[in-house]
Design an enzyme around this catalytic site. Structure first.
Site, short mmCIF file in Angstrom:
data_model
loop_
_atom_site.label_atom_id
_atom_site.label_comp_id
_atom_site.label_asym_id
_atom_site.label_seq_id
_atom_site.Cartn_x
_atom_site.Cartn_y
_atom_site.Cartn_z
N ASP A 6 0.85 -1.19 0.00
CA ASP A 6 0.00 0.00 0.00
C ASP A 6 0.89 1.26 0.00
OD1 ASP A 6 -2.20 1.75 0.49
OD2 ASP A 6 -1.92 1.52 2.66
N ASP A 8 -0.37 5.03 0.93
CA ASP A 8 -0.64 6.00 2.00
C ASP A 8 -0.55 5.34 3.38
OD1 ASP A 8 -1.11 8.00 0.11
OD2 ASP A 8 -3.20 7.36 -0.12
N ASP A 137 -1.96 -0.35 5.94
CA ASP A 137 -2.23 0.20 7.27
C ASP A 137 -3.71 0.22 7.62
OD1 ASP A 137 -2.57 2.17 5.27
OD2 ASP A 137 -2.54 3.74 6.79
MG LIG Z 1 -2.96 3.08 3.42
#
Ligand SMILES: [Mg+2]
Length: 180
Positions: A6, A8, A137
């Site tokens: 991922d 961000d 996240d």
């Molecule tokens: Mg993310």
């Protein structure tokens, strides 16, 4: 091993940049320390009267282009590649930011290099993307398919309520994924 990473909150410091802009533009209003973050969506921890202003910052042109890199991310990607792993970046563009999707390609070229540009997959639904591992996240990832990947959480203060999944940062990823 096919691994999806991922962007961000994993490679690009979305919240660090957002909060830095917030503090510059709206000092002495509301503040929130990184360690006090408990929900995935930062807006939910802001008082209602400030939320629109916060959304405006993340919907602005150049917001995604200007995100700082999270230290260690680039090195981890290169090491994974050197291990012979197939490494792809897998990112969901933020609905509401009209230039963010193309800025993500620019970000990858600038921070990771031209070679990684061709490894970026933009996927609003990551469950339909095939892989062995997804490092992300977001505490819970749902979509149209049963994912083929194992979701390994990139540790952040706001995702610590998620249990039962492996968790890592760029400081300890080799211990977690390779048992080193
Ligand atoms: Mg993310």
């Amino acid at each position: 091993l096919l691994i999806l990473i991922d962007m961000d909150g994993v490679l690009a410091d979305f919240e660090g940049h957002l909060m830095q802009q917030w503090r510059t533009l709206y000092p002495n209003t509301f503040d929130l320390a990184r360690e006090e973050r408990t929900t995935f969506y930062v807006t939910r921890q802001f008082p209602k009267e400030y939320r629109d202003k916060l959304f405006q910052l993340m919907y602005a042109q150049e917001f995604f282009a200007n995100l700082p890199a999270i230290p260690g991310g680039r090195e981890a990607l290169e090491e994974m590649k050197a291990l012979g792993w197939e490494v792809f970046l897998c990112s969901s563009p933020l609905y509401g930011n009209r230039t963010g999707a193309s800025e993500k390609f620019a970000w990858v070229e600038r921070h990771l290099g031209r070679d990684w540009w061709g490894k970026l997959i933009l996927a609003p639904d990551k469950t339909v993307v095939h892989g062995d591992i997804l490092i992300d996240d977001r505490p819970k990832i749902e979509g149209a398919a049963a994912p083929s990947w194992e979701h390994v959480i990139y540790d952040q203060p706001y995702n610590r309520s998620a249990n039962g999944k492996r968790r890592l940062t760029w400081a300890n990823w080799k211990e977690v994924l390779l048992g080193e």
